[in-house]
Motif scaffolding. Structure first.
Motif, PDB file in Angstrom:
ATOM      1  N   UNK A 298      47.693  49.570  33.832  1.00  0.00           N
ATOM      2  CA  UNK A 298      48.899  49.662  32.994  1.00  0.00           C
ATOM      3  C   UNK A 298      48.523  50.011  31.553  1.00  0.00           C
ATOM      4  N   UNK A 299      47.492  49.348  31.048  1.00  0.00           N
ATOM      5  CA  UNK A 299      47.082  49.583  29.661  1.00  0.00           C
ATOM      6  C   UNK A 299      45.636  49.123  29.462  1.00  0.00           C
ATOM      7  N   UNK A 300      45.182  49.254  28.211  1.00  0.00           N
ATOM      8  CA  UNK A 300      43.809  48.928  27.849  1.00  0.00           C
ATOM      9  C   UNK A 300      43.455  47.481  28.187  1.00  0.00           C
ATOM     10  N   UNK A 301      44.369  46.562  27.881  1.00  0.00           N
ATOM     11  CA  UNK A 301      44.117  45.142  28.089  1.00  0.00           C
ATOM     12  C   UNK A 301      43.908  44.846  29.580  1.00  0.00           C
ATOM     13  N   UNK A 302      44.772  45.407  30.399  1.00  0.00           N
ATOM     14  CA  UNK A 302      44.650  45.183  31.841  1.00  0.00           C
ATOM     15  C   UNK A 302      43.343  45.777  32.366  1.00  0.00           C
ATOM     16  N   UNK A 303      42.961  46.947  31.821  1.00  0.00           N
ATOM     17  CA  UNK A 303      41.705  47.569  32.250  1.00  0.00           C
ATOM     18  C   UNK A 303      40.518  46.662  31.923  1.00  0.00           C
ATOM     19  N   UNK A 304      40.490  46.121  30.698  1.00  0.00           N
ATOM     20  CA  UNK A 304      39.372  45.246  30.297  1.00  0.00           C
ATOM     21  C   UNK A 304      39.288  44.035  31.216  1.00  0.00           C
ATOM     22  N   UNK A 305      40.437  43.470  31.558  1.00  0.00           N
ATOM     23  CA  UNK A 305      40.450  42.304  32.446  1.00  0.00           C
ATOM     24  C   UNK A 305      39.926  42.663  33.833  1.00  0.00           C
ATOM     25  N   UNK A 306      40.340  43.807  34.336  1.00  0.00           N
ATOM     26  CA  UNK A 306      39.907  44.234  35.673  1.00  0.00           C
ATOM     27  C   UNK A 306      38.400  44.508  35.702  1.00  0.00           C
ATOM     28  N   UNK A 307      37.874  45.135  34.634  1.00  0.00           N
ATOM     29  CA  UNK A 307      36.426  45.391  34.561  1.00  0.00           C
ATOM     30  C   UNK A 307      35.660  44.072  34.668  1.00  0.00           C
ATOM     31  N   UNK A 308      36.142  43.053  33.950  1.00  0.00           N
ATOM     32  CA  UNK A 308      35.473  41.739  33.952  1.00  0.00           C
ATOM     33  C   UNK A 308      35.539  41.082  35.328  1.00  0.00           C
ATOM     34  N   UNK A 309      36.710  41.152  35.949  1.00  0.00           N
ATOM     35  CA  UNK A 309      36.883  40.562  37.285  1.00  0.00           C
ATOM     36  C   UNK A 309      35.938  41.241  38.279  1.00  0.00           C
ATOM     37  N   UNK A 310      35.888  42.575  38.229  1.00  0.00           N
ATOM     38  CA  UNK A 310      35.015  43.305  39.159  1.00  0.00           C
ATOM     39  C   UNK A 310      33.555  42.953  38.883  1.00  0.00           C
ATOM     40  N   UNK A 311      33.200  42.863  37.608  1.00  0.00           N
ATOM     41  CA  UNK A 311      31.818  42.537  37.249  1.00  0.00           C
ATOM     42  C   UNK A 311      31.432  41.160  37.782  1.00  0.00           C
ATOM     43  N   UNK A 312      32.353  40.210  37.678  1.00  0.00           N
ATOM     44  CA  UNK A 312      32.043  38.861  38.151  1.00  0.00           C
ATOM     45  C   UNK A 312      31.893  38.837  39.670  1.00  0.00           C
ATOM     46  N   UNK A 313      32.402  39.888  40.311  1.00  0.00           N
ATOM     47  CA  UNK A 313      32.293  39.995  41.759  1.00  0.00           C
ATOM     48  C   UNK A 313      31.131  40.929  42.134  1.00  0.00           C
ATOM     49  N   UNK A 314      30.343  41.355  41.121  1.00  0.00           N
ATOM     50  CA  UNK A 314      29.158  42.176  41.374  1.00  0.00           C
ATOM     51  C   UNK A 314      29.434  43.666  41.465  1.00  0.00           C
ATOM     52  N   UNK A 315      30.568  44.115  40.944  1.00  0.00           N
ATOM     53  CA  UNK A 315      30.930  45.540  41.040  1.00  0.00           C
ATOM     54  C   UNK A 315      30.962  46.157  39.642  1.00  0.00           C
TER      55      UNK A 315
END
Ligand code: PLP
Length: 381
Positions: A298-315
Motif C-alpha cells: 500500500x505504501x512505504x510504511x507497509x513495505x518496511x514492515x513486510x521486509x522486517x516480517x520476511x527477514x524474521x522468517x529468513x527471507x
C-alpha cells in the motif's frame, strides 16, 4: 537458514569452458568464446552486430559515444532506473531529462516523451524494467519524427520480446548486462547490440582503444594503428567462457525462471484480487523473461514492515532505485520534465522477492505463505 535474494546463475559447464580457454592459451578478449557469444545473439535475436563488453554500463557508454553526444545535448529517460543509464550520457556532458513512468509497468510513459523534446534533444533511452518491454512502436515513431537516436537499456531484458522482436534489437543500439544479478551472467559483463551496419566499424574502433585491431585480426589489413578516440571495452575470454555455458542452456534457464514467476503470480493473485497488493503487469504483445518478481504494497510504511516480517522468517526481500531526479547527481546533471506523479510514489511501494535460476518451489510457496499471513494479521488490527 536464510533464503537469499539472488544466487548467480551457474549451469555446470562453466569451469570446463574456462579450462578450455586456459588450455587454448587465449584468455584476453575476442577469442573463440567471445565470438561464439556474439554470434549466438546475432543469429538468435536477428540483429546485425553484437559485441560483448565489460559491462552494460560500458555498452551504454559506447552507445553514447556512437551517438556523438555533445555537452549541452539533452537525453530523455525515466528517473526510475539504475544510475548507469544516466551516467553514460552525463560523461559526455549531456543534460538528462527525466520523464515520469507508467505505474502498471514502471516503464517510461511513452505518452509524455514528445512534450519533453526540445531543439537540444539528441536521444531517448527506454529502460525495459523487469524485462517487460516499453511501448517501442510509439517510442520509435517519436524518434523518427524528430530524428532522435534510441538506445534501449535492455540490461534486464535478455530473451524478452516486444511484438516478436528481441529487446535490444529495436532501437539504434541495445545494451545488455551479464552482471551476476542478471538472468545470464559472466560475473561482470555486457553487450552492445548494433542495428545499423554503418555503425559497426566505429564501434569496433572505440572498443579496441581507438585502433583498427579488429580489422587486423580478421586479416583485412596487414597492420593496425591508432585511428580515433576509444577505450577498452572488451571482456576477457575467461568471463566469456562462463557466459557461453549459460547461453547454451538459455532456454532452460528462461523456462525455469518463468515457472518460478508463474508460481509467485498465481499464489499471490488472491491477495491482489482482494486489493491488498498489486502484481506486475505484462502488456499484450510483450513476452517477458522473469527477470524479477515484485509486488507493490500500500505504501512505504507497509513495505518496511513486510521486509522486517520476511527477514524474521529468513527471507531476504529488497527494493531499489531511489528516483534519479531526487539524487544529488540527478539534480546536478538533470531535471524532471513535468510532474512526478508516479515515479516516487510507485518506487516506495515496490518490493522484490527472491528470484534466481533453480529457485526452489517449496521456498516460493513459503514466501507466498508468509506474505499472506502478514496481510491476514493486518486484517485483524
Ligand atoms: C544492471 C543494470 C545496469 C548496469 O549493468 P552493469 O552490467 O552492471 O553495468 C544498467 N541498467 C539497468 C536497468 C540495470 O538493471
Amino acid at each position: 537458514m536464510m533464503l537469499p535474494f539472488n544466487i548467480p546463475p551457474h549451469i555446470g559447464k562453466e569451469i570446463e569452458y574456462i579450462k578450455v580457454a586456459i588450455e587454448n592459451q587465449k584468455i584476453c578478449g575476442d577469442g573463440d568464446f567471445t565470438k561464439k557469444c556474439n554470434q549466438w545473439f546475432e543469429s538468435k535475436f536477428k540483429t546485425c552486430k553484437v559485441l560483448l563488453t565489460t559491462s552494460c554500463t560500458h555498452a551504454l557508454e559506447m552507445a553514447s559515444f556512437l551517438c556523438d553526444i555533445q555537452p549541452g545535448d539533452e537525453v530523455i529517460m525515466p528517473s526510475y532506473t539504475f544510475v548507469s543509464t544516466a551516467d553514460a550520457f552525463v560523461l559526455r556532458g549531456a543534460k538528462i531529462i527525466f520523464v515520469d513512468i507508467r505505474p502498471d509497468t514502471m516503464n517510461i510513459d511513452e505518452n509524455l516523451i514528445e512534450a519533453a523534446i526540445t531543439k537540444k534533444t539528441k536521444a531517448i533511452v527506454p529502460v525495459h524494467y523487469a524485462g517487460v518491454a516499453c511501448e517501442m512502436d510509439k517510442i520509435m515513431e517519436i524518434a523518427n519524427k524528430y530524428n532522435l537516436y534510441v538506445i534501449e537499456d535492455a540490461a534486464q531484458g535478455v530473451m524478452s520480446k516486444y511484438k516478436g522482436q528481441a529487446l535490444g534489437t529495436i532501437g539504434d543500439f541495445g545494451c545488455y548486462s551479464f552482471h551476476e544479478t542478471k538472468n545470464y551472467s559472466m560475473g561482470e559483463g555486457g553487450a552492445l547490440l548494433i542495428r545499423d551496419e554503418k555503425m559497426i566499424e566505429k564501434a569496433e574502433i572505440i572498443r579496441e582503444k581507438g585502433t583498427n585491431r579488429s580489422k587486423f585480426f580478421r586479416g583485412q589489413i596487414d597492420k593496425y594503428t591508432w585511428i580515433d578516440w576509444g577505450s577498452s571495452y572488451l571482456p576477457s575470454e575467461i568471463n566469456a567462457a562462463y557466459l557461453w555455458a549459460q547461453l547454451e542452456e538459455a532456454d532452460l534457464i528462461n523456462k525455469n525462471r518463468i515457472q518460478s514467476w508463474d508460481l509467485y503470480y498465481n499464489g499471490l493473485r488472491p491477495l491482489s484480487e482482494e486489493g491488498y497488493i498489486d502484481l506486475p503487469h505484462v502488456p499484450k504483445g510483450c513476452v517477458h523473461n522473469a527477470h524479477m518478481f515484485y509486488i507493490k504494497t500500500k505504501n512505504l510504511k507497509e513495505r518496511s514492515e513486510l521486509i522486517e516480517i520476511l527477514k524474521s522468517s529468513g527471507i531476504l526481500s529488497v527494493f531499489h532505485y531511489i528516483p534519479l531526479h531526487t539524487s544529488p547527481a540527478g539534480q546536478k546533471f538533470g531535471e524532471m520534465f513535468g510532474k512526478d506523479n508516479h515515479t516516487t510514489s510507485e518506487s516506495e511501494r515496490l518490493l522484490r522477492l527472491p528470484m534466481y535460476y533453480n529457485l526452489n518451489a517449496k521456498d516460493i510457496l513459503k514466501v507466498i505463505e508468509d506474505i499472506k499471513l502478514f496481510y491476514l494479521s493486518l486484517g485483524d488490527k
